[in-house]
Enzyme design. Structure first.
Site, short mmCIF file in Angstrom:
data_model
loop_
_atom_site.label_atom_id
_atom_site.label_comp_id
_atom_site.label_asym_id
_atom_site.label_seq_id
_atom_site.Cartn_x
_atom_site.Cartn_y
_atom_site.Cartn_z
N HIS A 84 2.08 3.75 32.28
CA HIS A 84 1.91 4.53 33.49
C HIS A 84 2.39 3.75 34.71
CE1 HIS A 84 -1.07 6.02 30.60
NE2 HIS A 84 -0.99 7.19 31.20
N SER A 132 0.99 11.01 34.61
CA SER A 132 2.00 10.64 33.62
C SER A 132 3.05 11.72 33.50
CB SER A 132 1.31 10.42 32.26
OG SER A 132 0.80 11.65 31.76
N SER A 183 -3.61 10.47 26.72
CA SER A 183 -4.92 9.83 26.59
C SER A 183 -5.84 10.61 25.65
CB SER A 183 -5.60 9.74 27.96
OG SER A 183 -4.87 8.93 28.84
N ALA A 221 -3.32 14.32 29.09
CA ALA A 221 -4.63 14.81 29.51
C ALA A 221 -4.55 15.06 31.00
CB ALA A 221 -5.71 13.79 29.18
N TYR A 244 0.76 3.33 37.43
CA TYR A 244 -0.31 2.52 37.99
C TYR A 244 -0.53 1.20 37.26
CZ TYR A 244 -3.17 4.75 34.31
OH TYR A 244 -3.65 5.22 33.11
N GLU A 245 0.07 1.04 36.08
CA GLU A 245 -0.05 -0.23 35.36
C GLU A 245 0.87 -1.30 35.93
OE1 GLU A 245 -0.65 0.25 30.91
OE2 GLU A 245 -0.01 2.30 31.46
N HIS A 296 -4.49 4.70 24.57
CA HIS A 296 -3.04 4.59 24.36
C HIS A 296 -2.78 3.42 23.43
CE1 HIS A 296 -1.60 7.48 27.45
NE2 HIS A 296 -2.79 7.24 27.94
#
Length: 259
Positions: free
Chosen positions: A70, A199, A17, A100, A72-73, A48
């Site tokens: 990710h 990530s 990120s 990050a 969570y997506e 991204h």
């Protein structure tokens, strides 16, 4: 018109990120949107870009992945499977992963870089779940040296040459998308984590399964929840990642130059 097959990268680089500026450092780059590449995921998160850049970084042929999918997506926990395996098929030897992350160590604050020496997977999933492709790698791959000791030393040497204060530590991955609670952060510190993010671990597992050597660097964007005064946000992550990216671009450039 250039095609992926026209390139033979020696090193793959995944950008986290707010770290997309590294792609601008490539010489004579070719750009391939993920949307045009079969099996590549479509990132949905700000910071991204979803583009594969092929070119040279300080004379080293590289493939730079600007964006990742990710957990969570939603969808397949092995969403980065195809990009990693394409990298291997094109002839790459190693993968350098960046992210990050929040620091669990008060002395390693925003703007610092941390080389990852090991990880703790609290994502709740593994990208290798499901049928195994024996042509790619073994059913039960070892993660003993998930972060290659020789590549870690190259990062140390590059940081020393550039006078960059490079921390080292263990990265802990959670599924997100919520930031962690102060109680969770206290637990993570107890189990030995030095930084936390959402990530990296899936790509590392996929890369090691495919036989790629791995190194990884976290750009520290904040002190973890309960350790600092500012409420955490993705905007803060992107803002502070830009600060850390200045040293990260220099570090990765030197790493590539000496590879």
């Amino acid at each position: 018109m250039r095609r992926l097959e026209d390139f033979t990268p020696r090193l793959g680089i995944i950008l986290g990120s707010g770290l997309g500026g590294l792609a601008d450092a490539l010489t004579d780059p070719a750009r391939f949107p993920y949307a045009d590449l079969d099996g590549f995921p479509q990132p949905t998160v700000a910071g991204h870009g979803g583009t594969l850049h092929m070119g040279e970084l300080n004379g080293l042929p590289v493939a730079v992945f600007q964006g990742r999918k990710h957990i969570y997506e939603g969808g397949d926990p092995g969403a980065m499977r195809v990009p990693i395996r394409v990298l291997k098929t094109l002839g790459a030897e190693a993968l350098l992963v960046t992210n990050a992350a929040g620091s669990l160590r008060a002395e390693v604050g925003p703007g610092r870089l941390m080389a990852i020496s090991d990880h703790i997977n609290l994502l709740g999933v593994n990208p290798l779940t499901g049928p195994n492709d024996d042509a790619v790698g073994p059913r039960f791959p070892s993660l003993r040296d998930a972060y290659d000791p020789a590549l870690l030393q190259r990062l140390r040497d590059a940081a020393h040459t550039l006078d960059i204060d490079l921390a080292e530590g263990v990265y802990l991955a959670t599924a997100g998308p919520t930031f962690e609670t102060p109680a969770e952060i206290r637990m993570f510190r107890t189990v030995g984590a030095d930084a936390v993010g959402m990530s990296t671990v899936p790509e590392v597992i996929l890369a090691r399964h495919a036989g790629l050597r791995v190194a990884a660097v976290s750009a520290i964007t904040n002190l973890a929840e309960g350790m600092g005064g500012e409420e955490l946000s993705h905007e803060q992550t992107l803002r502070n990642a830009e600060v850390a990216a200045r040293d990260l671009i220099r570090l990765v450039g030197k790493f590539a130059e000496d590879y």
